[in-house]
Design a protein around this motif. Structure first.
Motif, PDB file in Angstrom:
ATOM      1  N   TYR A   1       0.836  -1.205   0.000  1.00 18.09           N
ATOM      2  CA  TYR A   1       0.000   0.000   0.000  1.00 18.09           C
ATOM      3  C   TYR A   1       0.873   1.259   0.000  1.00 18.09           C
ATOM      4  CZ  TYR A   1      -3.609   3.339   1.330  1.00 18.09           C
ATOM      5  OH  TYR A   1      -4.477   4.408   1.351  1.00 18.09           O
ATOM      6  N   LEU A   2       1.936   1.265   0.826  1.00 20.42           N
ATOM      7  CA  LEU A   2       2.842   2.417   0.854  1.00 20.42           C
ATOM      8  C   LEU A   2       3.501   2.630  -0.504  1.00 20.42           C
ATOM      9  CD1 LEU A   2       4.583   2.040   4.325  1.00 20.42           C
ATOM     10  CD2 LEU A   2       3.189   3.962   3.566  1.00 20.42           C
ATOM     11  N   THR A   3       3.898   1.537  -1.163  1.00 21.25           N
ATOM     12  CA  THR A   3       4.504   1.649  -2.479  1.00 21.25           C
ATOM     13  C   THR A   3       3.517   2.208  -3.495  1.00 21.25           C
ATOM     14  OG1 THR A   3       5.909  -0.261  -1.990  1.00 21.25           O
ATOM     15  CG2 THR A   3       5.689   0.377  -4.296  1.00 21.25           C
ATOM     16  N   GLN A   4       2.282   1.725  -3.431  1.00 18.43           N
ATOM     17  CA  GLN A   4       1.256   2.222  -4.340  1.00 18.43           C
ATOM     18  C   GLN A   4       0.953   3.699  -4.080  1.00 18.43           C
ATOM     19  OE1 GLN A   4      -1.929  -0.538  -3.575  1.00 18.43           O
ATOM     20  NE2 GLN A   4      -1.222  -2.000  -5.129  1.00 18.43           N
ATOM     21  N   MET A   5       0.999   4.096  -2.819  1.00 18.45           N
ATOM     22  CA  MET A   5       0.774   5.501  -2.487  1.00 18.45           C
ATOM     23  C   MET A   5       1.853   6.379  -3.113  1.00 18.45           C
ATOM     24  SD  MET A   5      -1.910   6.168  -0.596  1.00 18.45           S
ATOM     25  CE  MET A   5      -1.413   7.692   0.183  1.00 18.45           C
TER      26      MET A   5
ATOM     27  N   GLN B   1      -9.271   5.723   6.496  1.00 22.69           N
ATOM     28  CA  GLN B   1      -8.186   4.850   6.941  1.00 22.69           C
ATOM     29  C   GLN B   1      -7.271   5.578   7.924  1.00 22.69           C
ATOM     30  OE1 GLN B   1      -5.952   3.091   3.756  1.00 22.69           O
ATOM     31  NE2 GLN B   1      -4.741   1.795   5.116  1.00 22.69           N
ATOM     32  N   VAL B   2      -7.044   6.866   7.685  1.00 19.66           N
ATOM     33  CA  VAL B   2      -6.237   7.668   8.615  1.00 19.66           C
ATOM     34  C   VAL B   2      -6.931   7.729   9.977  1.00 19.66           C
ATOM     35  CG1 VAL B   2      -5.346   9.980   9.107  1.00 19.66           C
ATOM     36  CG2 VAL B   2      -5.166   9.034   6.800  1.00 19.66           C
ATOM     37  N   ILE B   3      -8.229   7.977   9.961  1.00 19.56           N
ATOM     38  CA  ILE B   3      -8.989   8.065  11.223  1.00 19.56           C
ATOM     39  C   ILE B   3      -8.929   6.739  11.973  1.00 19.56           C
ATOM     40  CG2 ILE B   3     -11.266   8.492  12.236  1.00 19.56           C
ATOM     41  CD1 ILE B   3     -11.874  10.155   9.662  1.00 19.56           C
ATOM     42  N   LEU B   4      -9.078   5.627  11.238  1.00 22.07           N
ATOM     43  CA  LEU B   4      -9.045   4.309  11.861  1.00 22.07           C
ATOM     44  C   LEU B   4      -7.676   4.020  12.461  1.00 22.07           C
ATOM     45  CD1 LEU B   4     -10.440   1.611  12.445  1.00 22.07           C
ATOM     46  CD2 LEU B   4      -9.720   0.843  10.163  1.00 22.07           C
TER      47      LEU B   4
ATOM     48  N   LEU C   1       3.915   0.462  10.782  1.00 16.53           N
ATOM     49  CA  LEU C   1       3.652   1.076   9.483  1.00 16.53           C
ATOM     50  C   LEU C   1       2.393   1.932   9.473  1.00 16.53           C
ATOM     51  CD1 LEU C   1       4.506  -1.875   7.057  1.00 16.53           C
ATOM     52  CD2 LEU C   1       5.861   0.163   7.514  1.00 16.53           C
ATOM     53  N   GLY C   2       1.578   1.815  10.518  1.00 18.02           N
ATOM     54  CA  GLY C   2       0.296   2.530  10.533  1.00 18.02           C
ATOM     55  C   GLY C   2       0.455   4.035  10.419  1.00 18.02           C
ATOM     56  N   LEU C   3       1.280   4.625  11.288  1.00 14.33           N
ATOM     57  CA  LEU C   3       1.455   6.085  11.262  1.00 14.33           C
ATOM     58  C   LEU C   3       2.167   6.533   9.982  1.00 14.33           C
ATOM     59  CD1 LEU C   3       2.405   6.817  14.990  1.00 14.33           C
ATOM     60  CD2 LEU C   3       0.218   7.201  13.828  1.00 14.33           C
ATOM     61  N   ALA C   4       3.047   5.685   9.433  1.00 14.86           N
ATOM     62  CA  ALA C   4       3.699   6.026   8.165  1.00 14.86           C
ATOM     63  C   ALA C   4       2.675   6.095   7.037  1.00 14.86           C
ATOM     64  CB  ALA C   4       4.778   4.996   7.837  1.00 14.86           C
ATOM     65  N   ILE C   5       1.708   5.161   7.049  1.00 18.41           N
ATOM     66  CA  ILE C   5       0.631   5.180   6.056  1.00 18.41           C
ATOM     67  C   ILE C   5      -0.227   6.421   6.233  1.00 18.41           C
ATOM     68  CG2 ILE C   5      -1.476   4.006   5.307  1.00 18.41           C
ATOM     69  CD1 ILE C   5      -0.082   1.355   5.943  1.00 18.41           C
ATOM     70  N   ALA C   6      -0.548   6.748   7.494  1.00 16.81           N
ATOM     71  CA  ALA C   6      -1.367   7.930   7.771  1.00 16.81           C
ATOM     72  C   ALA C   6      -0.678   9.195   7.264  1.00 16.81           C
ATOM     73  CB  ALA C   6      -1.639   8.035   9.272  1.00 16.81           C
TER      74      ALA C   6
ATOM     75  N   GLY D   1      -2.170  18.068   3.424  1.00 19.17           N
ATOM     76  CA  GLY D   1      -2.531  18.436   4.785  1.00 19.17           C
ATOM     77  C   GLY D   1      -1.343  18.326   5.717  1.00 19.17           C
ATOM     78  N   GLU D   2      -1.637  18.271   7.004  1.00 24.17           N
ATOM     79  CA  GLU D   2      -0.580  18.220   8.016  1.00 24.17           C
ATOM     80  C   GLU D   2      -0.985  17.251   9.110  1.00 24.17           C
ATOM     81  OE1 GLU D   2       1.884  21.339  10.934  1.00 24.17           O
ATOM     82  OE2 GLU D   2      -0.007  21.937   9.975  1.00 24.17           O
ATOM     83  N   ILE D   3      -0.055  16.410   9.524  1.00 25.32           N
ATOM     84  CA  ILE D   3      -0.281  15.488  10.626  1.00 25.32           C
ATOM     85  C   ILE D   3       0.897  15.601  11.591  1.00 25.32           C
ATOM     86  CG2 ILE D   3       0.755  13.552   9.349  1.00 25.32           C
ATOM     87  CD1 ILE D   3      -1.186  11.703  10.872  1.00 25.32           C
ATOM     88  N   TYR D   4       0.601  15.691  12.869  1.00 28.62           N
ATOM     89  CA  TYR D   4       1.656  15.829  13.864  1.00 28.62           C
ATOM     90  C   TYR D   4       1.109  15.360  15.209  1.00 28.62           C
ATOM     91  CZ  TYR D   4      -0.932  20.189  14.733  1.00 28.62           C
ATOM     92  OH  TYR D   4      -1.916  21.117  14.982  1.00 28.62           O
ATOM     93  N   ALA D   5       2.000  15.257  16.184  1.00 27.24           N
ATOM     94  CA  ALA D   5       1.619  14.763  17.508  1.00 27.24           C
ATOM     95  C   ALA D   5       2.192  15.663  18.587  1.00 27.24           C
ATOM     96  CB  ALA D   5       2.117  13.329  17.698  1.00 27.24           C
ATOM     97  N   LYS D   6       1.470  15.735  19.686  1.00 26.04           N
ATOM     98  CA  LYS D   6       1.943  16.435  20.876  1.00 26.04           C
ATOM     99  C   LYS D   6       1.769  15.495  22.060  1.00 26.04           C
ATOM    100  CE  LYS D   6       0.905  21.159  19.319  1.00 26.04           C
ATOM    101  NZ  LYS D   6       0.156  22.408  19.642  1.00 26.04           N
ATOM    102  N   SER D   7       2.759  15.518  22.944  1.00 23.86           N
ATOM    103  CA  SER D   7       2.678  14.584  24.066  1.00 23.86           C
ATOM    104  C   SER D   7       3.559  15.060  25.207  1.00 23.86           C
ATOM    105  CB  SER D   7       3.119  13.189  23.618  1.00 23.86           C
ATOM    106  OG  SER D   7       3.114  12.282  24.708  1.00 23.86           O
TER     107      SER D   7
END
Length: 454
Positions: free
Chosen positions: A286-290, A345-348, A414-419, A428-434
């Motif tokens: 899936y990552l390759t296809q993306m 898929q990102v939400i999941l 691989l989940g977060l890499a796919i997201a 868009g933008e995806i990031y984390a705070k912790s």
């Protein structure tokens, strides 16, 4: 390898620039040389024409053969603003001075057909030996070139550069000489200037090329290291299930007399690890296809609010079974432009990740709201949180903050890499705070589609 690549880049760059600089310098020098030569010849011909004219005939009056020109007027040295004008300055009708139209030192030698000096004329006093040496230089050129009518030449004598023109006449030759040391100095200085400037520029270009080569190679080195790490991680992920499958297969083969029912445990292990390998290969594919289909996917306007709710509702039962509280707040009818299935898929992925790491009796919170001209999705969970040094790398493929905990919770990093790949595709933008001990929050920011509710 990268050092060789950098050195090759430096060599190619320096050779290319050196060739371009050399071509530029040669072109400039050639043009300058031609201009200087043309101006020198024009001035030399003007002086020659003067000696052929009526003033040249006047100049010869009172001149003894083989001696420097001394006019009968007996005038001394004058200054006309162009430098000194020595003996041989004549005045024509109206009292205007008549001298050879030269800004440089010039003189003339008249010879017979056997190249014997019969007459000389100069604005300055010169020794007889000097005329003889100058004529010898011309005679040498004439011997090599042959008698071919009027011709020009150049030679150096006693540290001075002279240009000359030879005009054959019925009873001999008239040779006019002009000092061109200044003009030759211009060309010589031009060569020295080009050499110094060229060496200086090559030194500067070397250090600049080295700097930019290092900067250019840095992404390649980083990509290469990531690829090596990716291969190592993928091999490691595949190694474990393959080892389990191989071991359980050996157990089955060692107990061939047993029934399938009695061997069901080993078969379940094999099936579980096969499914794990299947999930890993599907994610990698899936990552390759993306990466290969960024420009071919169809994006349309869809309801982001409905997409989030469609993921949350089926997950509620699973979340409550794990004794985790779920709270969410979703603004209605928020429209975005993109691919709805990929965003789901990102939400999941984010929701599943939050549930895994929320901890016993933890809590998960989801919010979706409009923020200026964007839609902001936030998925929070309680738990141990993420250390600051890991926040920038958690979206890398196969990256885990704690391998033992990751193995416990399943998945292969691989989940977060796919997201991130999906969100990047949607610009868009995806990031984390912790904060450690206080859980983590993942954010996804997408642009609002036209027609969104206010």
């Amino acid at each position: 390898m990268f050092k060789k690549l950098r050195n090759r880049f430096l060599i190619v760059n320096l050779v290319s620039i050196s060739i371009m600089m050399l071509v530029a310098f040669v072109t400039i020098y050639t043009i300058t040389y031609q201009n200087v030569k043309r101006e020198t010849n024009m001035e030399l011909f003007k002086v020659s024409d003067f000696y052929h004219g009526p003033y040249g005939s006047v100049a010869h009056e009172g001149v003894n053969s083989g001696s420097s020109s001394v006019p009968s007027t007996g005038r001394g040295v004058e200054n006309d603003g162009m430098g000194e004008r020595g003996i041989g300055a004549y005045r024509g009708p109206g009292g205007d001075p008549k001298t050879p139209p030269s800004r440089s030192v010039s003189f003339m030698i008249q010879t017979d057909k056997q190249w014997n000096i019969t007459d000389t004329h100069s604005r300055f006093d010169m020794e007889e030996s000097f005329y003889t040496q100058a004529l010898q230089k011309v005679d040498q050129d004439q011997s090599s070139l042959g008698d071919r009518g009027r011709w020009t030449g150049q030679f150096a004598l006693n540290g001075t550069d002279w240009a000359y023109v030879v005009d054959p006449s019925g009873d001999g030759h008239m040779i006019v000489f002009m000092d061109v040391t200044a003009q030759q100095g211009i060309l010589t200085n031009l060569i020295y200037t080009f050499t110094v400037v060229g060496l200086f520029m090559l030194i500067v270009i070397y250090f600049l090329s080295r700097y930019f080569a290092n900067r250019s190679i840095a992404p390649v080195r980083e990509a290469f290291e990531k690829q090596k790490q990716f291969i190592a991680d993928a091999s490691h992920e595949l190694k474990t299930p393959l080892a389990i499958i191989n071991t359980n297969t050996d157990v089955l083969l060692a107990n061939q007399e047993e029934t399938i029912e009695s061997q069901a445990k080993w078969l379940h292990y094999i099936k579980s690890e096969t499914e794990r390998m299947s999930g890993l290969t599907n994610d990698l594919l899936y990552l390759t296809q993306m990466d290969d289909s960024r420009s071919t996917l169809i994006h349309t306007k869809f309801n982001m609010s409905d997409a989030v709710e469609s993921i949350i509702l089926p997950m509620e039962a699973v979340i409550f079974e794990k004794n985790i509280s779920l709270d969410y707040s979703i603004d209605p009818d928020l429209m975005v432009h993109g691919n709805s299935e990929q965003i789901k898929q990102v939400i999941l992925i984010l929701l599943d990740n939050a549930v895994k790491y929320s901890g016993p009796k933890g809590a998960v919170n989801i919010t979706l709201q409009k923020q200026n001209q964007d839609v902001l999705l936030a998925v929070s969970n309680t738990g141990e949180g993420i250390a600051p040094e890991h926040l920038d790398r958690i979206f890398d493929r196969f990256y885990r903050t704690d391998s033992s905990r990751a193995r416990k919770h399943g998945g292969h990093g691989l989940g977060l890499a796919i997201a991130r790949s999906i969100v990047d595709q949607h610009k868009g933008e995806i990031y984390a705070k912790s904060a450690q001990g206080e859980g983590a929050t993942f954010y996804v920011r997408l642009s609002l589609g036209r027609g969104s509710a206010a």
